[in-house]
Scaffold this active site. Structure first.
Site, PDB file in Angstrom:
ATOM      1  N   SER A   8      -3.611  -3.168   8.102  1.00 24.49           N
ATOM      2  CA  SER A   8      -3.167  -3.856   7.827  1.00 24.49           C
ATOM      3  C   SER A   8      -3.042  -5.257   8.623  1.00 24.49           C
ATOM      4  CB  SER A   8      -1.408  -3.634   8.002  1.00 24.49           C
ATOM      5  OG  SER A   8      -0.720  -4.016   9.066  1.00 24.49           O
ATOM      6  N   HIS A  36      -1.630  -2.124   1.057  1.00 22.00           N
ATOM      7  CA  HIS A  36      -2.913  -3.389   1.629  1.00 22.00           C
ATOM      8  C   HIS A  36      -3.894  -3.148   0.485  1.00 22.00           C
ATOM      9  CE1 HIS A  36      -0.169  -5.465   4.138  1.00 22.00           C
ATOM     10  NE2 HIS A  36      -0.262  -4.062   4.565  1.00 22.00           N
ATOM     11  N   LYS A  68       4.127  -6.084  -1.842  1.00 18.74           N
ATOM     12  CA  LYS A  68       2.031  -6.698  -2.072  1.00 18.74           C
ATOM     13  C   LYS A  68       1.323  -7.424  -3.441  1.00 18.74           C
ATOM     14  CE  LYS A  68       2.557  -5.140   2.569  1.00 18.74           C
ATOM     15  NZ  LYS A  68       2.784  -5.851   3.200  1.00 18.74           N
TER      16      LYS A  68
HETATM   17  C1  PLP Z   1       0.843  -0.537   5.887  1.00 23.09           C
HETATM   18  C2  PLP Z   1       2.197  -0.862   5.562  1.00 23.09           C
HETATM   19  N1  PLP Z   1       2.930   0.259   4.409  1.00 23.09           N
HETATM   20  C3  PLP Z   1       4.263  -0.577   4.458  1.00 23.09           C
HETATM   21  C4  PLP Z   1       4.655  -1.496   4.517  1.00 23.09           C
HETATM   22  C5  PLP Z   1       5.790  -2.058   3.941  1.00 23.09           C
HETATM   23  O1  PLP Z   1       5.950  -3.077   2.884  1.00 23.09           O
HETATM   24  P1  PLP Z   1       6.781  -3.736   1.970  1.00 23.09           P
HETATM   25  O2  PLP Z   1       7.815  -4.634   3.236  1.00 23.09           O
HETATM   26  O3  PLP Z   1       7.118  -4.144   1.268  1.00 23.09           O
HETATM   27  O4  PLP Z   1       7.806  -2.566   1.854  1.00 23.09           O
HETATM   28  C6  PLP Z   1       3.389  -2.601   5.250  1.00 23.09           C
HETATM   29  C7  PLP Z   1       3.837  -3.846   5.261  1.00 23.09           C
HETATM   30  O5  PLP Z   1       3.349  -4.624   5.332  1.00 23.09           O
HETATM   31  C8  PLP Z   1       2.340  -2.334   5.723  1.00 23.09           C
HETATM   32  O6  PLP Z   1       1.486  -2.939   5.966  1.00 23.09           O
END
Ligand code: PLP
Length: 221
Positions: A8, A36, A68
């Site tokens: 990320s 992502h 996302k």
């Molecule tokens: C690798 C990864 N997994 C999970 C998430 C969590 O996403 P969300 O807040 O949409 O549940 C993120 C958030 O940036 C992330 O970077």
């Protein structure tokens, strides 16, 4: 083995094919968090696993967020019926959390249909990523190697990164400065995230403004 499909903060991808082979050799399960990659990578937008040529059996646990590429909220875990039943019965976080509101579930469902029926969004995003990277290279902007929608511009100094982010905001461009402890000391960056909603003209404007702010931030420091 648990790994992100796309990292990320750097935007680079995990070597999933190699990791899957390792897991097979050691009789281990591979779990991929494809927050992502899902909806962006792969021929059909399945994500990093599709881009790596992996079948579902090579990735017994696949999770991704709906917040996302799909533009809603929530997340999912995909796996065998046994795994999913085990999670439903045993995952305390799942059992004691309010379920997705029906409207959000419906919006996510609609987004999934768009994902499967309208490949042009992914193709457009891929073209924007190429355009941005070519432009950044021409301007000698130090963008990290990334084929994903996350295009980090390495600044180094945290204060300079924050200053650049504020200058860009004044020009109507929203890009967060990412600093330690989120990233290692000395690697503060602007985390540029492109989307299919952007236009080519916006990418060109972004490059123009990045070049101008980059030059003026050197002059100021
Ligand atoms: C690798 C990864 N997994 C999970 C998430 C969590 O996403 P969300 O807040 O949409 O549940 C993120 C958030 O940036 C992330 O970077």
């Amino acid at each position: 083995m648990v790994v992100d499909g796309v990292f990320s903060m750097d935007g680079d991808t995990a070597p999933l094919a190699e990791l899957a082979e390792l897991c097979t050799a050691h009789d281990a399960w591979l779990m991929v968090d494809d927050a992502h990659g899902f909806g962006v990578l792969g021929e059909r937008g399945v994500g990093s696993t599709e881009a790596a040529g992996l079948s579902p059996s090579a990735v017994p646990v696949l999770m991704a967020t709906l917040g996302k590429a799909l533009g809603t909220a929530g997340a999912f875990v995909a796996g065998s019926a046994l795994l999913i039943e085990g999670l439903i019965q045993q995952s305390r976080n799942y059992i004691y959390t309010t379920a997705l509101p029906p409207a959000v579930a419906a919006a996510a469902h609609e987004a999934l249909l768009l994902l499967t029926e309208e490949a042009w969004r992914r193709h457009h995003l891929a073209a924007l990523i190429r355009r941005f990277r070519q432009g950044a290279a021409q301007l000698s902007l130090p963008v990290l190697p990334s084929a994903s929608a996350i295009q980090p511009l390495l600044v180094g100094d945290a204060i300079r990164a924050v200053t650049l982010s504020a200058q860009l905001r004044e020009q109507g461009i929203l890009i967060s400065a990412i600093r330690p402890p989120t990233v290692p000391a000395g690697t503060s960056r602007l985390r540029i995230t492109l989307s299919a909603a952007h236009s080519e003209a916006q990418i060109d404007h972004l490059l123009e403004q990045l070049a101008a702010c980059w030059a003026s931030s050197w002059a100021a420091s």
